[in-house]
Design a protein around this motif. Structure first.
Motif, short mmCIF file in Angstrom:
data_model
loop_
_atom_site.label_atom_id
_atom_site.label_comp_id
_atom_site.label_asym_id
_atom_site.label_seq_id
_atom_site.Cartn_x
_atom_site.Cartn_y
_atom_site.Cartn_z
N ALA A 235 27.65 47.56 63.42
CA ALA A 235 26.27 47.58 63.81
C ALA A 235 25.29 46.90 62.57
O ALA A 235 25.24 47.34 61.55
CB ALA A 235 25.86 49.16 64.16
N THR A 236 24.13 46.02 63.78
CA THR A 236 23.12 45.87 62.87
C THR A 236 22.44 47.10 61.84
O THR A 236 22.07 46.69 60.61
CB THR A 236 21.88 45.22 63.12
OG1 THR A 236 23.00 44.62 64.99
CG2 THR A 236 21.37 44.77 62.88
N ALA A 237 22.29 48.03 62.37
CA ALA A 237 21.14 49.78 61.61
C ALA A 237 22.67 49.46 60.37
O ALA A 237 21.70 49.96 59.37
CB ALA A 237 21.72 50.28 62.98
N ASP A 238 23.35 49.46 59.98
CA ASP A 238 24.72 49.86 59.29
C ASP A 238 23.92 48.94 58.04
O ASP A 238 24.73 49.01 56.44
CB ASP A 238 25.87 49.53 59.03
CG ASP A 238 26.53 51.03 60.53
OD1 ASP A 238 25.80 51.48 60.55
OD2 ASP A 238 27.46 50.28 61.14
N TYR A 239 23.69 47.28 58.01
CA TYR A 239 23.11 46.49 56.94
C TYR A 239 21.39 46.89 56.13
O TYR A 239 21.54 46.05 55.26
CB TYR A 239 23.47 45.25 57.77
CG TYR A 239 25.08 45.15 57.81
CD1 TYR A 239 25.79 44.09 57.22
CD2 TYR A 239 25.47 45.61 58.96
CE1 TYR A 239 26.65 44.04 57.12
CE2 TYR A 239 26.64 45.34 59.45
CZ TYR A 239 27.17 44.84 58.28
OH TYR A 239 28.80 44.92 58.61
N ALA A 240 20.98 47.19 57.10
CA ALA A 240 19.46 47.77 56.63
C ALA A 240 19.52 48.07 54.80
O ALA A 240 18.59 47.56 54.80
CB ALA A 240 19.06 48.49 58.33
N ASP A 241 20.60 48.86 54.81
CA ASP A 241 20.28 49.22 52.72
C ASP A 241 20.73 48.43 52.41
O ASP A 241 20.95 48.31 51.34
CB ASP A 241 20.82 50.89 52.62
CG ASP A 241 20.38 51.99 53.92
OD1 ASP A 241 18.80 51.54 54.05
OD2 ASP A 241 20.45 52.30 53.81
N LYS A 242 21.73 47.23 52.76
CA LYS A 242 21.92 46.37 51.88
C LYS A 242 21.70 45.14 51.72
O LYS A 242 21.52 44.08 51.26
CB LYS A 242 23.29 45.62 52.76
CG LYS A 242 24.54 46.97 52.40
CD LYS A 242 25.74 46.33 53.54
CE LYS A 242 26.96 47.83 53.98
NZ LYS A 242 27.97 47.48 54.66
N VAL A 243 20.10 45.32 52.62
CA VAL A 243 19.28 44.15 52.56
C VAL A 243 17.93 43.96 51.93
O VAL A 243 17.10 45.18 51.49
CB VAL A 243 18.86 43.46 53.84
CG1 VAL A 243 17.89 41.88 54.02
CG2 VAL A 243 20.38 43.16 54.68
N THR A 244 17.67 43.00 50.86
CA THR A 244 16.02 43.03 49.93
C THR A 244 15.42 41.75 50.78
O THR A 244 16.21 40.76 50.55
CB THR A 244 16.18 43.38 48.69
OG1 THR A 244 17.35 42.20 48.11
CG2 THR A 244 17.54 44.62 48.09
N VAL A 245 14.08 42.45 50.94
CA VAL A 245 13.51 41.28 50.60
C VAL A 245 12.43 41.06 49.83
O VAL A 245 11.58 42.00 49.77
CB VAL A 245 12.72 40.98 52.67
CG1 VAL A 245 11.21 39.71 52.17
CG2 VAL A 245 13.64 41.16 52.85
#
Length: 644
Positions: A235-245
Motif C-alpha cells: 500500500a502507498t501508505a507503507d512507503y511514506a516513511d521511506k521517502v525523503t524530499v
C-alpha cells in the motif's frame, strides 16, 4: 508498463504530463467527458450497455454506506442484503430515466455545471475552488474527473425528468378531507388468537426423536469449510516513511511548475460564447453559412448576441444561456474555432467559422488575466507533499511490478514477500464467505475460489483492491466441512420438531375453524376451539402492528358495519404462523375539522408529494414495460467468464 512509469518520472515525462494536465487548470471541466469499461455487458437498455464492473462498483458503494451506518453488521448478512441482481435492477431504471430525459431534450451544459462544482466546499481551499483539491478528492473515491462530471450531469438530467412528474402533481381540498377521514380513522375489534409459539411449548420431543432427525438430515448440520489465508499487502501508505524530499527538491520542482505555467498557452484563457448552425438533414453547408450570416446581420442591426443565440443556435447546451461556453483554453475546442478565438478582440463577433460541428459565430467576452505563480514559500508545503506522494507511488509501482513476476516464479508467498521487503500475514480459521479485513473484498473472494488457488494451491494474481492497495493471497491450510456434534444442535432440532408439530396442529385447526365460520359460528365458539379467550382492542389505526400487522390490514379491509352491530367473523394466518379470528365492532372517522390556511397548504403540499411519487412509479413501470431492455443476469456471476 514499468518503462512507462520510469519515463513519466523523468524530466521529459514530467513536461509531457504537465502539457496534458495544464489545460484543465484554466478550464477544469471541459474535456472530462470520456471513459469506458471493458467488463462484460450484463444489460442493454435503450442501446446503452450496463457492465458487470458498473454493477460491482455500485454494489460496493452501497455496502460501504451500510458499513459506515452499521459497523457491526455481519458481512455475510450484508452480502445477502445488497445483491448484484437488486443493484442491476436499479441501474436499469436509472438508464431508462436518463434515456427518456435525453429523448425529451433535457440537457445540462458544462457552463451550468462549472459554478455548481466550484461552489462545493469539498473542492475548495481557503474559500476558493482548487483544481488540485478537486482531482485529489476524486482519486480518494476511486473516480476520475470524467466519470464524476459525466455522472453529475446525468444525475441532474434524471432529477429534472423526475421533477417534471413529481413536482407538478397537485391535490384538492376535497381530496385532503377524504384522506384525513380515512387516514385518521380508528376501528375497534374483538378477536381470539391461537399463538403458535405458545402452542409449540405444549409439545414435547424425545431424545430419540432428536437423534433420528439428526441422522436422517446430516447435510443440514455441517460446519462449513474453513481456511487459513496467507496474504501479502502493498500500500502507498507503507512507503511514506521511506521517502525523503529535500528543500532543493522542492525548489527545483517549483521552478519546473513555474516554467510550465509561464510557457503554457493555458495560462491565457478566454471566456467564449458562440452560435452554432448545424449541417444536416435539409440544411447543407451553404445553407448553414447563409443562416449564420443572417444571425450576424441581426446582431449588427442591434440584436444582442444572447438573443441571437436563443433564436439561431442549434447548440442545446448553450443556446438558452447566451451561447456561453465558459472559460476555454487551448485544446478545449476544435482547431478552427481556436484559430478564430486567438485573433478576436473582446466583444467582437467573428466571421462564420466552419468546423466539423457546423458553422459558428464566435464572441470573446473576456480574456482572463495571466496568472502569476504564487511564491515558493506559499507552495512549498503542497509541493513537498506532492513529491512525497509521487515518490511513494513510484516505489510502490516498482514493488508491484516485481511482485507480479515473483508470484508466478515461486510456489510460496514468503520468498516474493522478502524480495519486496513485505511480510506474509495469516488469518485465523475463516469461511470464504466471511473474510476479515483487509481480505473482505469480492475480488479477493473470487481469487480464492479459482481452481488455481483453491484446488492447485498456487499464489493468486496481484489484486488491486483499492487505489494504491494491492493484495496477493494463497490458502495456507484447509479444514474440510464436517458434521456438527449432536450436542451443539440438539436444541435447534428439538425446537424445529416442536415447531413442525405446532404447525401441523395449526393447519388442522385452521380447516376446522373455516368450517365453523361457514356454519355461522360466533367468535366465542372459535375461542373455545383455540382454547383461548376473546380479547378486545380499541382504537386500531392504519399501519399498526397490534395485535398483528396482518390483522390490522384485514380489519381496515372490512366494510363498515351498521351502527351498533358487528361484522361477520373473519380469520387470518399471521406471518409467524399464528391464527387470529376477529370481527369489527366500531368505526370512527378521522377528524375533518377545518385546518388553518397554513396547515392546509402544508398538508396539500405533502399530499401532492405523495401523489407525485406514486405517479412517477407508474411512469417508471411504463418505461420498463415499453423500453428496449435486455438482461443477462447470468453474467453477474464472478465466474461467468469461465462458463462462457
Amino acid at each position: 508498463m514499468q518503462e512507462f512509469r520510469r519515463f513519466i518520472r523523468g524530466p521529459v515525462g514530467k513536461l509531457l504530463l504537465a502539457a496534458i494536465v495544464i489545460p484543465f487548470v484554466a478550464v477544469p471541466f471541459l474535456d472530462y467527458f470520456s471513459g469506458s469499461s471493458s467488463a462484460d455487458t450484463v444489460a442493454e437498455v435503450e442501446g446503452n450497455s450496463i457492465t458487470r464492473g458498473a454493477v460491482n462498483q455500485r454494489v460496493e458503494r452501497v455496502r460501504d454506506m451500510l458499513r459506515q451506518q452499521s459497523p457491526n453488521m455481519n458481512p455475510a448478512m450484508l452480502d445477502s442484503f445488497v445483491r448484484p441482481e437488486m443493484v442491476l435492477d436499479g441501474l436499469v431504471n436509472e438508464q431508462l430515466i436518463l434515456s427518456a430525459a435525453e429523448n425529451a431534450g433535457m440537457v445540462y451544459s458544462i457552463s451550468q455545471l462549472n459554478p455548481m462544482i466550484q461552489s462545493q466546499p469539498l473542492f475548495q481551499e481557503d474559500g476558493k475552488f482548487s483544481n488540485d483539491r478537486f482531482e485529489r478528492e476524486l482519486r480518494a473515491r476511486g473516480m476520475t474527473p470524467q466519470s464524476y462530471l459525466r455522472g453529475l450531469r446525468q444525475d441532474l438530467i434524471k432529477e429534472q425528468y423526475r421533477s417534471g412528474f413529481m413536482a407538478t402533481d397537485f391535490a384538492l381540498p376535497a381530496e385532503l378531507e377524504e384522506q384525513r377521514r380515512l387516514g385518521e380513522q380508528v376501528r375497534d375489534i374483538r378477536y381470539a388468537q391461537l399463538d403458535l409459539n405458545e402452542l409449540r411449548n405444549s409439545f414435547t420431543v424425545t431424545d430419540e426423536e432428536v437423534r433420528s432427525f439428526y441422522n436422517d438430515n446430516q447435510d443440514e448440520f455441517m460446519r462449513p469449510e474453513e481456511f487459513r489465508i496467507a496474504y501479502v499487502e502493498l500500500a502507498t501508505a507503507d512507503y511514506a516513511d521511506k521517502v525523503t524530499v529535500s528543500d532543493e527538491d522542492v525548489a527545483a520542482e517549483y521552478q519546473v511548475r513555474k516554467s510550465i505555467m509561464e510557457d503554457s498557452t493555458a495560462n491565457t484563457a478566454r471566456h467564449v460564447s458562440h452560435i452554432l448552425i448545424e449541417v444536416g438533414g435539409d440544411r447543407d453547408l451553404n445553407a448553414a453559412k447563409q443562416r449564420a450570416t443572417e444571425a450576424a446581420s441581426a446582431i449588427a442591426a442591434g440584436m444582442s448576441f444572447a438573443d441571437a443565440a436563443a433564436e439561431y443556435s442549434d447548440d442545446p447546451g448553450s443556446a438558452n444561456s447566451g451561447g456561453d461556453l465558459g472559460v476555454v483554453s487551448k485544446g478545449a475546442l476544435p482547431e478552427e474555432m481556436e484559430t478564430a478565438i486567438a485573433s478576436l478582440e473582446p466583444n467582437v463577433v467573428s466571421e462564420p467559422v466552419v468546423s466539423d460541428a457546423g458553422v459558428h459565430l464566435i464572441k470573446v467576452t473576456d480574456v482572463a488575466e495571466k496568472r502569476d505563480m504564487p511564491p515558493l514559500e506559499q507552495m512549498a508545503g503542497q509541493i513537498r507533499a506532492d513529491l512525497k506522494q509521487a515518490r511513494a507511488e513510484a516505489m510502490l509501482a516498482d514493488d508491484v511490478a516485481a511482485l507480479e513476476e515473483l508470484l508466478y516464479e515461486h510456489g510460496d508467498l514468503q520468498t516474493p514477500a522478502e524480495e519486496v521487503n513485505a511480510q506474509v500475514q495469516t488469518t485465523d480459521w475463516v469461511p470464504l464467505s466471511s473474510l476479515p479485513a483487509p481480505l473482505a473484498n469480492p475480488q479477493v473472494q473470487q481469487a480464492l475460489s479459482t481452481d488455481e488457488v483453491r484446488r492447485d494451491g498456487h499464489n493468486s494474481e496481484l489484486i488491486e483492491v483499492n487505489p494504491g492497495q494491492y493484495l496477493a493471497v494463497r490458502i495456507a491450510e484447509e479444514k474440510p466441512a464436517e458434521p456438527l456434534p449432536l450436542e451443539e444442535v440438539t436444541f435447534v432440532i428439538r425446537e424445529r420438531l416442536k415447531g413442525d408439530m405446532a404447525a401441523d396442529k395449526v393447519q388442522s385447526l385452521f380447516a376446522e375453524a373455516e368450517a365453523k365460520i361457514a356454519e355461522g359460528a360466533d367468535l366465542e365458539a372459535l375461542a373455545d376451539l383455540f382454547d383461548t379467550e376473546v380479547e378486545e382492542q380499541d382504537g386500531l389505526q392504519r399501519g399498526g402492528a397490534e395485535p398483528s400487522m396482518e390483522v390490522v390490514n384485514g380489519v381496515f379491509a372490512l366494510p363498515r358495519p351498521a351502527e351498533g352491530e358487528s361484522s361477520a367473523v373473519a380469520m387470518i394466518r399471521t406471518g409467524n404462523g399464528s391464527l387470529v379470528a376477529y370481527q369489527l365492532t366500531r368505526v370512527e372517522d378521522g377528524n375533518v375539522e377545518a385546518l388553518s390556511a397554513a396547515q392546509q397548504m402544508a398538508a396539500l403540499g405533502e399530499l401532492s408529494n405523495v401523489e407525485g411519487q406514486r405517479n412517477f412509479r407508474q411512469v417508471l413501470a411504463m418505461l420498463r414495460e415499453e423500453g428496449d431492455v435486455e438482461l443477462f443476469p447470468s453474467r453477474l456471476s464472478p465466474n461467468a467468464d469461465d462458463a462462457q
